[in-house]
Design a protein around this motif. Structure first.
Motif, PDB file in Angstrom:
ATOM      1  N   MET A  36       0.941  20.797  52.269  1.00  0.00           N
ATOM      2  CA  MET A  36       2.386  20.691  52.302  1.00  0.00           C
ATOM      3  C   MET A  36       2.859  21.315  53.602  1.00  0.00           C
ATOM      4  O   MET A  36       2.260  22.278  54.089  1.00  0.00           O
ATOM      5  CB  MET A  36       3.020  21.396  51.102  1.00  0.00           C
ATOM      6  CG  MET A  36       2.641  20.764  49.780  1.00  0.00           C
ATOM      7  SD  MET A  36       3.654  21.342  48.426  1.00  0.00           S
ATOM      8  CE  MET A  36       5.200  20.484  48.779  1.00  0.00           C
ATOM      9  N   GLY A  37       3.914  20.760  54.140  1.00  0.00           N
ATOM     10  CA  GLY A  37       4.359  21.235  55.429  1.00  0.00           C
ATOM     11  C   GLY A  37       5.858  21.194  55.601  1.00  0.00           C
ATOM     12  O   GLY A  37       6.573  20.548  54.825  1.00  0.00           O
ATOM     13  N   ALA A  93      17.986  22.342  63.826  1.00  0.00           N
ATOM     14  CA  ALA A  93      17.390  21.034  63.524  1.00  0.00           C
ATOM     15  C   ALA A  93      17.575  20.717  62.056  1.00  0.00           C
ATOM     16  O   ALA A  93      17.972  21.575  61.258  1.00  0.00           O
ATOM     17  CB  ALA A  93      15.888  21.052  63.854  1.00  0.00           C
ATOM     18  N   MET A  94      17.260  19.478  61.714  1.00  0.00           N
ATOM     19  CA  MET A  94      17.117  19.110  60.307  1.00  0.00           C
ATOM     20  C   MET A  94      15.681  19.452  59.921  1.00  0.00           C
ATOM     21  O   MET A  94      14.748  19.055  60.621  1.00  0.00           O
ATOM     22  CB  MET A  94      17.373  17.620  60.111  1.00  0.00           C
ATOM     23  CG  MET A  94      17.321  17.180  58.660  1.00  0.00           C
ATOM     24  SD  MET A  94      18.725  17.772  57.713  1.00  0.00           S
ATOM     25  CE  MET A  94      19.979  16.603  58.264  1.00  0.00           C
ATOM     26  N   TYR A  95      15.515  20.179  58.835  1.00  0.00           N
ATOM     27  CA  TYR A  95      14.195  20.604  58.391  1.00  0.00           C
ATOM     28  C   TYR A  95      13.783  19.785  57.171  1.00  0.00           C
ATOM     29  O   TYR A  95      14.544  19.648  56.219  1.00  0.00           O
ATOM     30  CB  TYR A  95      14.196  22.091  58.060  1.00  0.00           C
ATOM     31  CG  TYR A  95      14.135  22.966  59.289  1.00  0.00           C
ATOM     32  CD1 TYR A  95      15.236  23.077  60.141  1.00  0.00           C
ATOM     33  CD2 TYR A  95      12.976  23.654  59.631  1.00  0.00           C
ATOM     34  CE1 TYR A  95      15.188  23.851  61.283  1.00  0.00           C
ATOM     35  CE2 TYR A  95      12.907  24.443  60.770  1.00  0.00           C
ATOM     36  CZ  TYR A  95      14.023  24.531  61.595  1.00  0.00           C
ATOM     37  OH  TYR A  95      13.961  25.297  62.742  1.00  0.00           O
ATOM     38  N   TYR A  96      12.541  19.292  57.223  1.00  0.00           N
ATOM     39  CA  TYR A  96      12.014  18.439  56.172  1.00  0.00           C
ATOM     40  C   TYR A  96      10.775  19.063  55.532  1.00  0.00           C
ATOM     41  O   TYR A  96       9.927  19.629  56.227  1.00  0.00           O
ATOM     42  CB  TYR A  96      11.618  17.076  56.730  1.00  0.00           C
ATOM     43  CG  TYR A  96      12.753  16.289  57.330  1.00  0.00           C
ATOM     44  CD1 TYR A  96      13.083  16.427  58.674  1.00  0.00           C
ATOM     45  CD2 TYR A  96      13.486  15.400  56.558  1.00  0.00           C
ATOM     46  CE1 TYR A  96      14.121  15.698  59.232  1.00  0.00           C
ATOM     47  CE2 TYR A  96      14.528  14.657  57.106  1.00  0.00           C
ATOM     48  CZ  TYR A  96      14.833  14.833  58.443  1.00  0.00           C
ATOM     49  OH  TYR A  96      15.864  14.102  58.991  1.00  0.00           O
ATOM     50  N   CYS A  97      10.669  18.883  54.246  1.00  0.00           N
ATOM     51  CA  CYS A  97       9.478  19.245  53.497  1.00  0.00           C
ATOM     52  C   CYS A  97       8.620  17.979  53.358  1.00  0.00           C
ATOM     53  O   CYS A  97       9.155  16.878  53.167  1.00  0.00           O
ATOM     54  CB  CYS A  97       9.910  19.753  52.121  1.00  0.00           C
ATOM     55  SG  CYS A  97       8.595  20.056  50.943  1.00  0.00           S
ATOM     56  N   ALA A  98       7.306  18.135  53.471  1.00  0.00           N
ATOM     57  CA  ALA A  98       6.413  16.983  53.377  1.00  0.00           C
ATOM     58  C   ALA A  98       5.152  17.359  52.613  1.00  0.00           C
ATOM     59  O   ALA A  98       4.761  18.526  52.581  1.00  0.00           O
ATOM     60  CB  ALA A  98       6.052  16.478  54.765  1.00  0.00           C
ATOM     61  N   ALA A  99       4.519  16.354  52.024  1.00  0.00           N
ATOM     62  CA  ALA A  99       3.301  16.605  51.249  1.00  0.00           C
ATOM     63  C   ALA A  99       2.337  15.440  51.381  1.00  0.00           C
ATOM     64  O   ALA A  99       2.734  14.306  51.677  1.00  0.00           O
ATOM     65  CB  ALA A  99       3.648  16.822  49.780  1.00  0.00           C
ATOM     66  N   ASP A 100       1.047  15.746  51.172  1.00  0.00           N
ATOM     67  CA  ASP A 100       0.032  14.702  51.203  1.00  0.00           C
ATOM     68  C   ASP A 100      -1.202  15.209  50.475  1.00  0.00           C
ATOM     69  O   ASP A 100      -1.447  16.422  50.434  1.00  0.00           O
ATOM     70  CB  ASP A 100      -0.313  14.335  52.644  1.00  0.00           C
ATOM     71  CG  ASP A 100      -1.063  13.026  52.728  1.00  0.00           C
ATOM     72  OD1 ASP A 100      -0.435  11.979  52.493  1.00  0.00           O
ATOM     73  OD2 ASP A 100      -2.266  13.065  53.005  1.00  0.00           O
ATOM     74  N   GLN A 113       2.445  11.687  53.672  1.00  0.00           N
ATOM     75  CA  GLN A 113       2.938  10.478  53.028  1.00  0.00           C
ATOM     76  C   GLN A 113       4.287  10.673  52.348  1.00  0.00           C
ATOM     77  O   GLN A 113       5.094   9.738  52.282  1.00  0.00           O
ATOM     78  CB  GLN A 113       1.915  10.008  51.985  1.00  0.00           C
ATOM     79  CG  GLN A 113       2.278   8.719  51.283  1.00  0.00           C
ATOM     80  CD  GLN A 113       1.203   8.263  50.316  1.00  0.00           C
ATOM     81  OE1 GLN A 113       0.177   8.933  50.128  1.00  0.00           O
ATOM     82  NE2 GLN A 113       1.417   7.122  49.685  1.00  0.00           N
ATOM     83  N   TYR A 114       4.537  11.860  51.832  1.00  0.00           N
ATOM     84  CA  TYR A 114       5.737  12.095  51.036  1.00  0.00           C
ATOM     85  C   TYR A 114       6.689  13.028  51.773  1.00  0.00           C
ATOM     86  O   TYR A 114       6.269  14.054  52.327  1.00  0.00           O
ATOM     87  CB  TYR A 114       5.358  12.701  49.684  1.00  0.00           C
ATOM     88  CG  TYR A 114       4.330  11.879  48.935  1.00  0.00           C
ATOM     89  CD1 TYR A 114       3.001  12.277  48.875  1.00  0.00           C
ATOM     90  CD2 TYR A 114       4.689  10.690  48.316  1.00  0.00           C
ATOM     91  CE1 TYR A 114       2.053  11.518  48.204  1.00  0.00           C
ATOM     92  CE2 TYR A 114       3.751   9.924  47.642  1.00  0.00           C
ATOM     93  CZ  TYR A 114       2.437  10.342  47.598  1.00  0.00           C
ATOM     94  OH  TYR A 114       1.508   9.581  46.941  1.00  0.00           O
ATOM     95  N   TRP A 115       7.973  12.680  51.733  1.00  0.00           N
ATOM     96  CA  TRP A 115       8.979  13.412  52.499  1.00  0.00           C
ATOM     97  C   TRP A 115      10.231  13.661  51.674  1.00  0.00           C
ATOM     98  O   TRP A 115      10.621  12.827  50.844  1.00  0.00           O
ATOM     99  CB  TRP A 115       9.372  12.622  53.750  1.00  0.00           C
ATOM    100  CG  TRP A 115       8.260  12.519  54.738  1.00  0.00           C
ATOM    101  CD1 TRP A 115       7.250  11.600  54.752  1.00  0.00           C
ATOM    102  CD2 TRP A 115       8.032  13.385  55.844  1.00  0.00           C
ATOM    103  NE1 TRP A 115       6.397  11.840  55.798  1.00  0.00           N
ATOM    104  CE2 TRP A 115       6.860  12.922  56.495  1.00  0.00           C
ATOM    105  CE3 TRP A 115       8.680  14.501  56.355  1.00  0.00           C
ATOM    106  CZ2 TRP A 115       6.337  13.552  57.628  1.00  0.00           C
ATOM    107  CZ3 TRP A 115       8.172  15.113  57.476  1.00  0.00           C
ATOM    108  CH2 TRP A 115       7.013  14.643  58.105  1.00  0.00           C
TER     109      TRP A 115
END
Length: 125
Positions: A36-37, A93-100, A113-115
């Motif tokens: 996750m990032g 900035a706009m901050y996004y969480c992501a996962a794979d 893959q997932y945002w």
């Protein structure tokens, strides 16, 4: 279906702190392997990786945020966090969480893959 919802963004002055949260659907944390990032995108710039963590709590940070930002996770609550200290105007900035479902703490956008939809962080000087 993996769903990610960010919160905690806002406006702060330079030197201040914010804590971002990302609520993940249960399925994210039931992957046998996952990363996750947190990513961010400033106006007119490409999205960049900020920090990542895997299921073994191994972390990775962009050089620009090392020693200032801390990524963490709570597997019981299915939550991802980003503690941001000593904020600078260039962190705006706009901050996004992501996962794979994968095996390393990549900071490459293409490896996720997932945002989530993002949460805005604005740091004023």
């Amino acid at each position: 279906q993996v769903q990610l919802v960010e919160s905690g963004g806002g406006s702060v002055q330079s030197g201040g702190s914010l804590r971002l949260s990302c609520a993940a659907s249960v399925h994210t944390f039931t992957f046998s392997r996952y990363r996750m990032g947190w990513f961010r995108q400033a106006p007119g710039k490409e999205r960049e990786g900020v920090a990542a963590i895997d299921e073994d709590f191994i972390t990775n940070y962009a050089d620009s945020v090392k020693s200032r930002f801390t990524i963490s996770q709570d597997k019981v609550k299915n939550m991802l966090y980003l503690q941001m200290n000593s904020l600078k105007p260039e962190d705006t900035a706009m901050y996004y969480c992501a996962a794979d479902s994968a095996v390393d703490c990549s900071l490459s956008e293409s490896h996720y893959q997932y945002w989530g939809q993002g949460t805005q962080v604005t740091v004023s000087s």
